[in-house]
Write a protein that holds these residues in place. Structure first.
Motif, PDB file in Angstrom:
ATOM      1  N   MET A   1      60.520  23.675  40.613  1.00  0.00           N
ATOM      2  CA  MET A   1      59.232  23.865  41.308  1.00  0.00           C
ATOM      3  C   MET A   1      58.732  25.285  41.507  1.00  0.00           C
ATOM      4  N   SER A   2      59.655  26.386  41.728  1.00  0.00           N
ATOM      5  CA  SER A   2      59.451  27.836  42.051  1.00  0.00           C
ATOM      6  C   SER A   2      58.608  28.437  40.729  1.00  0.00           C
ATOM      7  N   LYS A   3      58.909  27.943  39.641  1.00  0.00           N
ATOM      8  CA  LYS A   3      58.002  28.726  38.541  1.00  0.00           C
ATOM      9  C   LYS A   3      56.753  28.304  38.505  1.00  0.00           C
ATOM     10  N   TYR A   4      56.294  26.985  39.012  1.00  0.00           N
ATOM     11  CA  TYR A   4      54.981  26.650  39.076  1.00  0.00           C
ATOM     12  C   TYR A   4      54.419  27.585  40.425  1.00  0.00           C
ATOM     13  N   LYS A   5      54.750  27.651  41.321  1.00  0.00           N
ATOM     14  CA  LYS A   5      54.394  28.468  42.248  1.00  0.00           C
ATOM     15  C   LYS A   5      54.298  30.170  41.987  1.00  0.00           C
ATOM     16  N   LYS A   6      55.071  30.558  41.103  1.00  0.00           N
ATOM     17  CA  LYS A   6      54.956  32.039  40.737  1.00  0.00           C
ATOM     18  C   LYS A   6      53.596  31.847  39.609  1.00  0.00           C
ATOM     19  N   GLY A   7      53.512  31.008  38.913  1.00  0.00           N
ATOM     20  CA  GLY A   7      52.277  31.242  37.902  1.00  0.00           C
ATOM     21  C   GLY A   7      51.330  31.148  38.780  1.00  0.00           C
ATOM     22  N   LEU A   8      51.227  30.236  39.943  1.00  0.00           N
ATOM     23  CA  LEU A   8      50.007  29.818  40.644  1.00  0.00           C
ATOM     24  C   LEU A   8      49.675  31.041  41.414  1.00  0.00           C
ATOM     25  N   VAL A   9      50.597  31.878  41.868  1.00  0.00           N
ATOM     26  CA  VAL A   9      50.226  33.101  42.752  1.00  0.00           C
ATOM     27  C   VAL A   9      49.816  34.308  41.664  1.00  0.00           C
ATOM     28  N   ALA A  10      50.466  34.369  40.550  1.00  0.00           N
ATOM     29  CA  ALA A  10      50.004  34.980  39.651  1.00  0.00           C
ATOM     30  C   ALA A  10      48.487  34.880  39.122  1.00  0.00           C
ATOM     31  N   ASP A  11      48.149  33.539  38.982  1.00  0.00           N
ATOM     32  CA  ASP A  11      46.675  33.409  38.383  1.00  0.00           C
ATOM     33  C   ASP A  11      45.908  33.722  39.654  1.00  0.00           C
ATOM     34  N   ILE A  12      46.185  33.330  40.956  1.00  0.00           N
ATOM     35  CA  ILE A  12      45.361  33.746  41.967  1.00  0.00           C
ATOM     36  C   ILE A  12      45.160  35.331  42.111  1.00  0.00           C
ATOM     37  N   GLN A  13      46.288  36.053  41.764  1.00  0.00           N
ATOM     38  CA  GLN A  13      46.210  37.385  41.992  1.00  0.00           C
ATOM     39  C   GLN A  13      45.304  38.049  40.683  1.00  0.00           C
ATOM     40  N   LYS A  14      45.327  37.548  39.470  1.00  0.00           N
ATOM     41  CA  LYS A  14      44.446  37.989  38.460  1.00  0.00           C
ATOM     42  C   LYS A  14      43.050  37.582  38.760  1.00  0.00           C
ATOM     43  N   LYS A  15      42.701  36.426  39.538  1.00  0.00           N
ATOM     44  CA  LYS A  15      41.311  36.031  39.755  1.00  0.00           C
ATOM     45  C   LYS A  15      40.793  36.828  40.822  1.00  0.00           C
ATOM     46  N   LYS A  16      41.760  37.408  41.730  1.00  0.00           N
ATOM     47  CA  LYS A  16      41.026  38.290  42.842  1.00  0.00           C
ATOM     48  C   LYS A  16      40.795  39.575  42.081  1.00  0.00           C
ATOM     49  N   LYS A  17      41.819  40.147  41.268  1.00  0.00           N
ATOM     50  CA  LYS A  17      41.548  41.496  40.688  1.00  0.00           C
ATOM     51  C   LYS A  17      40.469  41.358  39.904  1.00  0.00           C
ATOM     52  N   PHE A  18      40.047  40.240  39.181  1.00  0.00           N
ATOM     53  CA  PHE A  18      38.903  40.290  38.078  1.00  0.00           C
ATOM     54  C   PHE A  18      37.506  40.225  39.138  1.00  0.00           C
ATOM     55  N   GLU A  19      37.709  39.623  40.124  1.00  0.00           N
ATOM     56  CA  GLU A  19      36.562  39.740  41.138  1.00  0.00           C
ATOM     57  C   GLU A  19      36.508  40.841  41.636  1.00  0.00           C
ATOM     58  N   LYS A  20      37.476  41.713  42.096  1.00  0.00           N
ATOM     59  CA  LYS A  20      37.165  43.109  42.632  1.00  0.00           C
ATOM     60  C   LYS A  20      36.738  43.821  41.581  1.00  0.00           C
ATOM     61  N   GLU A  21      37.225  43.930  40.260  1.00  0.00           N
ATOM     62  CA  GLU A  21      36.470  44.652  39.153  1.00  0.00           C
ATOM     63  C   GLU A  21      35.097  44.574  38.806  1.00  0.00           C
ATOM     64  N   GLN A  22      34.879  42.997  38.877  1.00  0.00           N
ATOM     65  CA  GLN A  22      33.325  42.543  38.793  1.00  0.00           C
ATOM     66  C   GLN A  22      32.486  43.399  39.847  1.00  0.00           C
ATOM     67  N   GLN A  23      32.924  43.301  41.083  1.00  0.00           N
ATOM     68  CA  GLN A  23      32.072  43.953  42.144  1.00  0.00           C
ATOM     69  C   GLN A  23      31.869  45.065  42.212  1.00  0.00           C
ATOM     70  N   HIS A  24      33.049  46.133  41.539  1.00  0.00           N
ATOM     71  CA  HIS A  24      32.949  47.387  41.361  1.00  0.00           C
ATOM     72  C   HIS A  24      31.935  47.816  40.065  1.00  0.00           C
ATOM     73  N   LEU A  25      32.009  46.972  39.098  1.00  0.00           N
ATOM     74  CA  LEU A  25      30.880  47.057  38.273  1.00  0.00           C
ATOM     75  C   LEU A  25      29.780  46.731  38.355  1.00  0.00           C
ATOM     76  N   LYS A  26      29.526  45.879  39.203  1.00  0.00           N
ATOM     77  CA  LYS A  26      28.037  45.329  39.671  1.00  0.00           C
ATOM     78  C   LYS A  26      27.300  46.472  40.293  1.00  0.00           C
ATOM     79  N   ILE A  27      28.285  47.221  41.195  1.00  0.00           N
ATOM     80  CA  ILE A  27      27.674  48.245  42.106  1.00  0.00           C
ATOM     81  C   ILE A  27      27.647  49.598  41.322  1.00  0.00           C
ATOM     82  N   LYS A  28      28.197  49.780  40.151  1.00  0.00           N
ATOM     83  CA  LYS A  28      28.182  50.917  39.197  1.00  0.00           C
ATOM     84  C   LYS A  28      27.000  50.895  38.343  1.00  0.00           C
ATOM     85  N   HIS A  29      26.803  49.592  37.903  1.00  0.00           N
ATOM     86  CA  HIS A  29      25.591  49.276  37.238  1.00  0.00           C
ATOM     87  C   HIS A  29      24.183  48.792  37.682  1.00  0.00           C
TER      88      HIS A  29
END
Length: 100
Positions: A1-29
């Motif tokens: 069960m723990s490997k699913y939680k690790k994958g879920l946390v990693a996916d959420i972190q990737k999504k947050k990082k992607f959204e933060k990068e998108q916000q930075h790029l939108k401000i930049k351009h």
């Protein structure tokens, strides 16, 4: 069960990082729409930036080496005398070329 939680946390972190990068790029351009911004690297820009960095480093090294040579020539009497002779010759040649 723990490997699913690790994958879920990693996916959420990737999504947050992607959204933060998108916000930075939108401000930049200056983009205000809900579009996804993809910034591609340009080979010409990369080459120019790399060459300008190399030129800056070489110029800094040359300036430092000339400063050390100048300082050594001012400190020691023999090179100082030679440099004064060279400066005098340069002035004489300039006067001869300019006809003064």
């Amino acid at each position: 069960m723990s490997k699913y939680k690790k994958g879920l946390v990693a996916d959420i972190q990737k999504k947050k990082k992607f959204e933060k990068e998108q916000q930075h790029l939108k401000i930049k351009h200056h983009i205000q729409d809900d579009k996804i911004v993809i910034e591609k690297s340009n080979m010409v820009k990369f080459t120019i930036r790399t060459l300008s960095g190399i030129i800056r480093v070489v110029a800094a090294i040359m300036v430092c080496s000339l400063a050390v040579i100048g300082l050594a020539s001012l400190v020691y009497p023999e090179p100082r005398a030679d440099l004064l002779k060279i400066a005098d010759n340069i002035l004489l040649q300039l006067q001869w070329y300019l006809g003064i």
